[in-house]
Design an enzyme around this catalytic site. Structure first.
Site, PDB file in Angstrom:
ATOM      1  N   GLN A   1       1.408   4.841  -0.033  1.00  0.00           N
ATOM      2  CA  GLN A   1       0.866   6.179   0.200  1.00  0.00           C
ATOM      3  C   GLN A   1       1.971   7.199   0.499  1.00  0.00           C
ATOM      4  OE1 GLN A   1      -2.876   6.766   2.395  1.00  0.00           O
ATOM      5  NE2 GLN A   1      -1.821   8.251   3.692  1.00  0.00           N
ATOM      6  N   THR A   2       2.666   7.023   1.623  1.00  0.00           N
ATOM      7  CA  THR A   2       3.689   7.989   2.044  1.00  0.00           C
ATOM      8  C   THR A   2       4.755   8.200   0.962  1.00  0.00           C
ATOM      9  OG1 THR A   2       3.336   7.360   4.330  1.00  0.00           O
ATOM     10  CG2 THR A   2       5.428   8.429   3.835  1.00  0.00           C
TER      11      THR A   2
ATOM     12  N   GLU B   1      -0.003   6.273  11.437  1.00  0.00           N
ATOM     13  CA  GLU B   1      -1.440   6.394  11.720  1.00  0.00           C
ATOM     14  C   GLU B   1      -1.727   7.683  12.484  1.00  0.00           C
ATOM     15  OE1 GLU B   1      -3.077   4.403  10.113  1.00  0.00           O
ATOM     16  OE2 GLU B   1      -1.673   2.768   9.800  1.00  0.00           O
TER      17      GLU B   1
ATOM     18  N   ARG C   1       9.642   3.590  39.255  1.00  0.00           N
ATOM     19  CA  ARG C   1       9.706   3.564  37.794  1.00  0.00           C
ATOM     20  C   ARG C   1       8.858   2.440  37.223  1.00  0.00           C
ATOM     21  NH1 ARG C   1      15.978   3.346  36.734  1.00  0.00           N
ATOM     22  NH2 ARG C   1      16.111   2.812  38.937  1.00  0.00           N
TER      23      ARG C   1
ATOM     24  N   GLY D   1       5.848  -0.631   3.349  1.00  0.00           N
ATOM     25  CA  GLY D   1       6.129  -1.989   3.813  1.00  0.00           C
ATOM     26  C   GLY D   1       5.881  -3.011   2.719  1.00  0.00           C
TER      27      GLY D   1
ATOM     28  N   THR E   1       4.624   7.339  15.340  1.00  0.00           N
ATOM     29  CA  THR E   1       4.646   8.243  14.190  1.00  0.00           C
ATOM     30  C   THR E   1       3.548   7.928  13.175  1.00  0.00           C
ATOM     31  OG1 THR E   1       7.045   8.430  14.463  1.00  0.00           O
ATOM     32  CG2 THR E   1       6.145   9.170  12.365  1.00  0.00           C
TER      33      THR E   1
ATOM     34  N   ARG F   1      17.509 -10.232  40.458  1.00  0.00           N
ATOM     35  CA  ARG F   1      18.707  -9.412  40.631  1.00  0.00           C
ATOM     36  C   ARG F   1      18.823  -8.910  42.061  1.00  0.00           C
ATOM     37  NH1 ARG F   1      23.408  -8.418  37.851  1.00  0.00           N
ATOM     38  NH2 ARG F   1      24.167  -6.298  38.044  1.00  0.00           N
TER      39      ARG F   1
ATOM     40  N   TYR G   1       0.858  -1.186   0.000  1.00  0.00           N
ATOM     41  CA  TYR G   1       0.000   0.000   0.000  1.00  0.00           C
ATOM     42  C   TYR G   1       0.895   1.237   0.000  1.00  0.00           C
ATOM     43  CZ  TYR G   1      -3.697   3.237   1.359  1.00  0.00           C
ATOM     44  OH  TYR G   1      -4.592   4.274   1.388  1.00  0.00           O
TER      45      TYR G   1
ATOM     46  N   GLY H   1      22.735  -2.392  33.454  1.00  0.00           N
ATOM     47  CA  GLY H   1      23.606  -2.834  32.371  1.00  0.00           C
ATOM     48  C   GLY H   1      22.981  -3.903  31.493  1.00  0.00           C
TER      49      GLY H   1
END
Lengths: 703, 703
Positions: free
Chosen positions: A152-153, A457, A349, A192, A455, A322, A150, A434
């Site tokens: 397009q871009t 859609e 986090r 793609g 980025t 760990r 497809y 690490g």
């Protein structure tokens, strides 16, 4: 290499305690029923389907992942093409449904070169071709004689689709279109499956009739010979080269030098050129196409939860195994190092991301329900109207109000959820220190492959303008006194009614108040943006940052609301203990977001500075402590097979160090190379004939 | 491939306006004197050196970068080793200084396999070996007969150096040490240059004398045969496999099975084992070693500015060339699309980073000056004390107060500046939209190679505990009534004096008040953390997030202060216009930080909510507008040659699309492969004998 490992190395074990014992203990310590939670998240049927497909894939050598992290670009693509082919053959032989194939792709976890043939080329012909066109183009594509992409871009245009440069000029004389690339920047780019694989392309080109442009339309154009697989005359195409990730895919470029295609090459279900009169036949309402874009975005929202969950699963297991440093306040008699998962800096986090996996998952499911409800609604309206007026769908704009809501919601959530997933994966990777940097962690490549999602859609920044536009429109409607007709106008009206009374949300005491505080903040900034644009007449460009923040605020409200409502409507699917834990995860997600965005909550007076401080210094730490014992089982509930994760650090059984060592020593092809380490010598000791650089230093003429 | 490009493709040009013209115009529109600013940043001598070395490297085929983005892991390493060798030969032949070599490495811009030999192995012997040891080990290393590495980190231990498992047991009978890896987790891991290249290792191992441990010490251990390059008996080593980046380097693992080394293998300048008595000779004050760590961190701070500047340079040039959409408020008569650099959403992401490049650069220079002043100071004290007491440096702890300041400062800045650079690079990459994801953008691999910097030399989260410890200690000293002895205690004292009066900083009106507001916030949170720890007796673990935030607050103050002071002390090096622009960049950096961290500025009452709102809605937008015309010239002043950037999007001349296309079509080896696209067929059309997967689908036995 395996044979070369000396016995004394084979005899070595990690130092105590063993990862196996640690994770077993973690699982023993939490009463959470993992199977029940897994069913709740995914449904029994999906789990059975996954097991079935997994066993098929694992028995096929081409899907063996042992060398995946070592392959260079060319090998990656070649192997992926082999996998695409084999997968297709299996699917055809076993009558796999589309859902089966999606599950298989999920387990394989890499972009495959047939993806755009199946995901876009076939879909476009089915959706936008007339019955005659479907007869001509669909059959060979479904039989994989045509492999399509497809296109397009372009090199010069992505987001601005109307700016595409490729032209399709109607030739009235011979009833053909001429597909042409007038500039280098007209080259299709990023397409793609186009680089090496596809022999057909669905090309978006500017339709021109009698010198007049009619905007981009889709054309089916053959690009490679079906036998020799060479480019057709006046077509120039190839692979665009390596990328940060997605290197199993041959994203391509494509240029045309006045290539003629027949009249039926233009997909004509919604708009067409009348071959007799050369008149343009106006397109249908864009509602249905709009619907497809919304579906794609909704899918991204749905997948963001599980995308992030892979990283969270890996990090949680590894950071439980760990151990590093003793706790600074640990009593003298306590020996041994602390599990890194016990440090609040790690929890701060990781645990908000653990909570986010569920938040995004429930939001995605809610988004999908909204989409389906809307589809039904549209279908019904179309039918009703057809019955009433015998009008085709081309002449109606069914359910466009609901659609606008769906559009705004899906734009905002696509932006927020995919950014949350992408950035969250990187947080997981870094939290592992690490070893997170090793390919064997399994997070780096997964993150790199996922990155395009922020980025494509709709760029995650660009999209927020759509959300702002929708919110401004809703706010204008509410200000005019219109009755609320959906959740957005509901919260905006509520805000207007209360704006002279102010808010008093018990964000730390009541979950529903927490949701209301998010709604308040979103409404506050909606009206602020409206004033800036409508009263202060600020330029659109000067408001882009405010719009971005507004979209984020509104989308965070939607996520919090979806999480809350899912839990409210949950009864006997989860036992009370598990449901209670999910409520804690809800609070963790919402309060953590509130703290990260605290300045907006202050500014909008959605809560007080004291509440923020208490959330930060007490409530969150308390929640970390309460969730900690269940962390491993919570990630288990996502039910990722080891084969899918392909991660040494995320191994279910906790044998992380053994697996790291096995991959490095046994699987690593670099260890077959013997360096000649001295400066003035060939690069490799054995002067390997296959080595590109073996002789580069011998050529004294160049010195 | 080049020959295959048809003439009609070669004739294509990008659509108007051309990148060349756009960037030329950008440069014409700004009166900034780039050469003057470049001199100011780097100094004339450094620029001359760069030019000289660049021309040498460019003339050497082994440094040609054309294929760098296409190479797989094995090729990457092999080429890098060839480059290491050639670079060393050139350096030796031309008597290059260490600085020359660093500049060359900077231009080559990839980790090279000799790096740890030069950066750590030689340095350790020079710094920690006795004169006798230097005689034995230094010469062969300097002549590149020994290629060494520095083996500290293990599979199971990184940050916690004291927890290393490798042992070095003293054998009194034959005066040797036995180097041994008791567990799999004792395996050295991540050791640069070890995987395939090194034949010697400086191994950090737990010294054990008579069953008693004395902590980690460095030992020189041969690991590969100097002729056959095979592993020595009872040594097992290899490459640890691919990573997110850094794949030109052979990071390695290393295990020992009771390997004996002589007494002089232990680097004995600071501590030793007496071979006669088997007694341990206590180490010197760690001050000097401490100094080395500080130097490494200071270097990271210094490099963070230029590291980030590469991404900012590439993004700024590309986003000036890139045009997408018309401005929404543009008048009807205005045609053509807007430069993406004109959108405030792009400016809000990019310009604060542009400002940060200078902020970090000046801070790094300040850090280096502080380091050098301290070194001088220490040297002087050592000399003085030697004169007075004839005591060796081993028995003194010279300048330890200053050192503590330097230590705290370097830890905090290393954490902040390397995170800013790493995350900033990713922001630059995403700001470029789709093309930022291409390897040819040149940002992805640079970011990936830089990522370890946020983990090594002290994990960026771990380090913040050191900063907090230092700030708490300083605050305790100030509370005791001690006179301020450095800038930290200075600002803490000032805060104490004013704490009952409050603050009133004119952050939008006066630059010095902006600096003072950052000092105020840092001081406020220092005393808050002190109360939590000393009065409320909160556990260390529960305060880690607060410490992280505190370290960030203090380090942001240091950056703002360094930027401000650099400009204050600048007179005729810059013309008034350029200096004025630098002041604007200072304000942009400071105000943008203030807005991003606004909740801390509220909470500490360092400024009002109105000031924050004005900064966000007016001052920053105004600064974007004022800086915009100079953006291209500002990045030009960093003076990166195209050869160094190796970026299609960052090309100095603006020919970004031409270069993207050239790399994809001409340089890309994947385009030599012809796919056979059909599912039930070999992967490649010509069934290429070199293809690993060519026959994988033919083996019907497996189907």
């Amino acid at each position: 290499m395996a044979a070369e490992i000396p016995q004394w190395v084979k005899d070595l074990k990690p130092s105590e305690p063993q990862g196996v014992d640690i994770l077993a203990q973690e699982r023993k310590n939490s009463p959470i029923n993992v199977a029940q939670l897994t069913d709740f998240l995914h449904g029994k049927e999906a789990l059975d389907r996954k097991r079935k497909i997994l066993s098929v894939l694992q028995s096929e050598p081409v899907f063996n992942k042992d060398q995946d992290y070592f392959d260079g670009r060319v090998d990656k693509w070649e192997k992926a093409l082999a996998r695409s082919k084999r997968l297709t053959t299996i699917a055809l032989n076993n009558n796999w449904s589309d859902l089966d194939r999606r599950v298989a792709n999920d387990l394989i976890s890499e972009p495959l070169p047939y993806a755009l043939h199946e995901g876009m080329y076939l879909v476009t012909i089915r959706g936008q071709g007339t019955p005659e066109q479907q007869k001509k183009y669909l059959k060979p594509a479904e039989e994989y004689r045509h492999i399509g992409c497809y296109a397009q871009t372009e090199l010069g245009h992505g987001s601005n689709v109307r700016g595409l440069e490729t032209t399709a000029t109607w030739n009235a004389d011979d009833k053909t279109f001429t597909i042409h690339s007038p500039h280098l920047t007209a080259s299709k780019w990023w397409i793609g499956s186009l680089g090496r694989t596809a022999n057909m392309a669905c090309v978006m080109a500017q339709l021109i009739i009698n010198g007049k442009p009619y905007g981009p339309h889709p054309f089916i154009v053959p690009i490679r010979d079906l036998n020799s697989h060479q480019l057709l005359p006046n077509v120039y195409a190839g692979d665009i080269g390596p990328k940060v990730g997605y290197n199993t895919m041959d994203n391509g470029y494509l240029l045309f030098n006045k290539v003629k295609v027949p009249h039926d090459a233009m997909m004509a279900r919604f708009s067409a050129v009348d071959p007799k009169t050369s008149k343009y036949i106006r397109p249908a309402s864009p509602a249905l196409i709009y619907g497809t874009l919304t579906w794609v975005r909704s899918t991204i929202v749905l997948q963001s939860g599980s995308t992030l969950a892979r990283g969270v699963t890996i990090a949680t297991r590894y950071l439980a195994v760990r151990r590093q440093f003793q706790d600074r306040d640990a009593p003298q008699w306590e020996k041994g190092e602390n599990q890194t998962l016990n440090y609040t800096m790690v929890q701060a986090r990781l645990f908000p991301l653990l909570a986010a996996t569920f938040a995004l998952h429930f939001t995605g499911k809610g988004m999908m329900r909204l989409y389906e409800a809307n589809q039904k609604n549209m279908q019904k309206k179309v039918t009703d109207q057809n019955n009433k007026r015998s009008a085709g769908p081309e002449e109606t704009t069914p359910g466009s109000d609901l659609l606008a809501d769906l559009h705004g919601t899906s734009c905002g959530l696509k932006s927020l959820c995919s950014s949350t997933a992408a950035e969250g994966l990187e947080v997981c990777r870094r939290a592992m220190g690490g070893h997170g940097y090793s390919a064997f962690a399994g997070v780096g490549s997964w993150y790199a492959d996922y990155l395009p999602t922020v980025t494509w859609e709709g760029d995650n920044y660009m999209l927020t303008q759509q959300v702002a536009r929708y919110l401004l429109k809703s706010a204008r409607s509410v200000l005019k006194g219109n009755e609320p007709n959906n959740d957005t106008t509901e919260i905006l009206s509520h805000y207007l009614k209360r704006q002279d009374t102010g808010s008093a949300f018990d964000v730390l005491g009541k979950d529903e108040d927490l949701v209301a505080a998010f709604a308040w903040r979103s409404s506050f900034f909606t009206f602020a943006a409206l004033r800036a644009r409508d009263e202060d007449k600020k330029s659109w460009n000067s408001l882009l940052v405010a719009f971005y923040n507004l979209s984020k605020a509104h989308s965070q409200y939607l996520v919090v609301k979806n999480f809350y409502e899912t839990l409210q409507s949950t009864t006997n699917e989860l036992d009370p203990e598990t449901l209670g834990l999910m409520h804690k995860l809800f609070r963790l997600y919402a309060l953590n977001t509130l703290v990260s965005e605290s300045s907006e909550f202050f500014t909008s007076a959605a809560c007080t500075t004291a509440q923020i401080r208490l959330a930060q210094q007490k409530a969150l730490l308390q929640l970390f402590e309460e969730i900690r014992p269940h962390a491993v089982k919570l990630v288990d509930s996502w039910d990722f097979p080891d084969w899918q994760l392909n991660s040494a650090l995320g191994k279910y059984d906790g044998k992380v160090y053994e697996d790291m060592f096995y991959r490095a020593s046994v699987l690593n092809p670099l260890n077959h190379k013997v360096a000649n380490p001295y400066p003035d010598s060939p690069v490799l000791y054995r002067n390997d004939a296959q080595s590109k650089y073996a002789n580069i230093l011998k050529d004294k003429a160049r010195l």
